[in-house]
Design a protein around this motif. Structure first.
Motif, PDB file in Angstrom:
ATOM      1  N   LYS A 245       0.770  -1.078   0.138  1.00 38.37           N
ATOM      2  CA  LYS A 245       0.104   0.154  -0.076  1.00 38.37           C
ATOM      3  C   LYS A 245       0.968   1.345  -0.146  1.00 38.37           C
ATOM      4  O   LYS A 245       0.558   2.193  -0.667  1.00 38.37           O
ATOM      5  N   GLU A 246       1.969   1.340   0.556  1.00 33.80           N
ATOM      6  CA  GLU A 246       2.847   2.274   0.519  1.00 33.80           C
ATOM      7  C   GLU A 246       3.562   2.743  -0.842  1.00 33.80           C
ATOM      8  O   GLU A 246       3.546   3.807  -1.156  1.00 33.80           O
ATOM      9  N   THR A 247       3.616   1.580  -1.704  1.00 35.24           N
ATOM     10  CA  THR A 247       4.280   1.841  -2.958  1.00 35.24           C
ATOM     11  C   THR A 247       3.037   2.372  -3.895  1.00 35.24           C
ATOM     12  O   THR A 247       3.595   3.126  -4.648  1.00 35.24           O
ATOM     13  N   LEU A 248       2.028   2.216  -3.696  1.00 38.31           N
ATOM     14  CA  LEU A 248       0.755   2.642  -4.497  1.00 38.31           C
ATOM     15  C   LEU A 248       0.194   3.754  -4.031  1.00 38.31           C
ATOM     16  O   LEU A 248      -0.919   4.226  -4.374  1.00 38.31           O
ATOM     17  N   LYS A 249       0.940   4.885  -2.923  1.00 33.89           N
ATOM     18  CA  LYS A 249       0.169   5.882  -2.491  1.00 33.89           C
ATOM     19  C   LYS A 249       0.631   6.954  -3.491  1.00 33.89           C
ATOM     20  O   LYS A 249       1.910   6.868  -4.128  1.00 33.89           O
ATOM     21  N   GLY A 250       0.033   8.157  -3.347  1.00 29.60           N
ATOM     22  CA  GLY A 250       0.548   9.415  -3.894  1.00 29.60           C
ATOM     23  C   GLY A 250       0.584   9.125  -5.520  1.00 29.60           C
ATOM     24  O   GLY A 250      -0.012   8.544  -6.370  1.00 29.60           O
ATOM     25  N   ILE A 251       1.891   9.948  -5.960  1.00 26.25           N
ATOM     26  CA  ILE A 251       2.092   9.944  -7.390  1.00 26.25           C
ATOM     27  C   ILE A 251       2.118   8.593  -8.155  1.00 26.25           C
ATOM     28  O   ILE A 251       1.860   8.418  -9.422  1.00 26.25           O
ATOM     29  N   ASN A 252       2.894   7.794  -7.361  1.00 24.45           N
ATOM     30  CA  ASN A 252       3.149   6.362  -7.707  1.00 24.45           C
ATOM     31  C   ASN A 252       1.926   5.582  -8.230  1.00 24.45           C
ATOM     32  O   ASN A 252       1.799   4.971  -9.151  1.00 24.45           O
ATOM     33  N   GLY A 253       0.861   5.496  -6.972  1.00 28.99           N
ATOM     34  CA  GLY A 253      -0.451   5.103  -7.492  1.00 28.99           C
ATOM     35  C   GLY A 253      -1.096   5.753  -8.352  1.00 28.99           C
ATOM     36  O   GLY A 253      -1.771   4.835  -8.943  1.00 28.99           O
ATOM     37  N   TYR A 254      -1.034   6.961  -8.426  1.00 35.42           N
ATOM     38  CA  TYR A 254      -1.711   7.691  -9.604  1.00 35.42           C
ATOM     39  C   TYR A 254      -1.307   7.071 -11.010  1.00 35.42           C
ATOM     40  O   TYR A 254      -1.977   6.761 -11.874  1.00 35.42           O
ATOM     41  N   MET A 255       0.138   6.869 -11.090  1.00 38.59           N
ATOM     42  CA  MET A 255       0.817   6.638 -12.472  1.00 38.59           C
ATOM     43  C   MET A 255       0.374   5.289 -12.501  1.00 38.59           C
ATOM     44  O   MET A 255       0.018   4.735 -13.879  1.00 38.59           O
ATOM     45  N   VAL A 256       0.398   4.260 -11.741  1.00 38.71           N
ATOM     46  CA  VAL A 256      -0.011   2.866 -12.126  1.00 38.71           C
ATOM     47  C   VAL A 256      -1.430   2.859 -12.349  1.00 38.71           C
ATOM     48  O   VAL A 256      -1.635   2.016 -13.195  1.00 38.71           O
ATOM     49  N   ASP A 257      -2.154   3.470 -11.972  1.00 41.83           N
ATOM     50  CA  ASP A 257      -3.732   3.441 -12.140  1.00 41.83           C
ATOM     51  C   ASP A 257      -3.774   3.966 -13.630  1.00 41.83           C
ATOM     52  O   ASP A 257      -4.627   3.280 -14.353  1.00 41.83           O
ATOM     53  N   ILE A 258      -2.988   4.978 -14.071  1.00 41.11           N
ATOM     54  CA  ILE A 258      -3.084   5.336 -15.493  1.00 41.11           C
ATOM     55  C   ILE A 258      -2.694   4.290 -16.352  1.00 41.11           C
ATOM     56  O   ILE A 258      -3.478   3.958 -17.326  1.00 41.11           O
ATOM     57  N   VAL A 259      -1.601   3.588 -16.049  1.00 42.79           N
ATOM     58  CA  VAL A 259      -1.153   2.651 -16.754  1.00 42.79           C
ATOM     59  C   VAL A 259      -2.339   1.364 -16.935  1.00 42.79           C
ATOM     60  O   VAL A 259      -2.647   0.870 -18.249  1.00 42.79           O
ATOM     61  N   GLN A 260      -2.726   0.935 -15.839  1.00 44.34           N
ATOM     62  CA  GLN A 260      -3.859  -0.171 -15.812  1.00 44.34           C
ATOM     63  C   GLN A 260      -4.936   0.265 -16.579  1.00 44.34           C
ATOM     64  O   GLN A 260      -5.462  -0.487 -17.236  1.00 44.34           O
ATOM     65  N   ARG A 261      -5.582   1.476 -16.553  1.00 43.41           N
ATOM     66  CA  ARG A 261      -6.743   1.969 -17.117  1.00 43.41           C
ATOM     67  C   ARG A 261      -6.430   1.958 -18.780  1.00 43.41           C
ATOM     68  O   ARG A 261      -7.176   1.402 -19.565  1.00 43.41           O
ATOM     69  N   GLU A 262      -5.249   2.532 -19.145  1.00 45.41           N
ATOM     70  CA  GLU A 262      -4.834   2.326 -20.509  1.00 45.41           C
ATOM     71  C   GLU A 262      -4.900   1.015 -21.126  1.00 45.41           C
ATOM     72  O   GLU A 262      -5.142   0.531 -21.987  1.00 45.41           O
TER      73      GLU A 262
END
Length: 102
Positions: free
Chosen positions: A26-43
């Motif tokens: 959960k720490e890795t996917l917080k903040g800007i990292n989580g946001y960017m991972v979410d963008i990649v997953q949606r794409e």
């Protein structure tokens, strides 16, 4: 379906080891990292690759994200939010509670 030759591969079906899935921290996917991972997953979902398939399918995803640019953007947003919050705190909030001359 292919037939596995036991003389050539031995007990492959019993001894094969599959990679373990990475644990989601959960720490890795917080903040800007989580946001960017979410963008990649949606794409990737738009391209037909589900989140579960992405986690378990052995994909290696390479992105053009630039860490320095991302940090600069984050600072700009935080700075803008801080400025915005300071200017609105001087006014009565929410705006419909302001007294009007009448």
């Amino acid at each position: 379906m292919a037939i596995v030759d036991p003389a050539k591969y031995g007990q492959l079906d019993k001894t094969a080891k599959f990679p373990k899935l990475a644990k989601l921290d959960k720490e890795t996917l917080k903040g800007i990292n989580g946001y960017m991972v979410d963008i990649v997953q949606r794409e990737l979902e738009q391209r037909g690759i589900s989140r579960e398939s992405l986690r378990s399918g052995g994909f290696r995803v390479t992105t053009p994200f630039d860490k320095k640019l991302m940090q600069t953007a984050k600072k700009a947003v935080e700075s803008n939010l801080a400025t915005s919050m300071t200017s609105t705190s001087a006014r009565t909030w929410p705006p419909w509670t302001r007294a009007t001359a009448g």
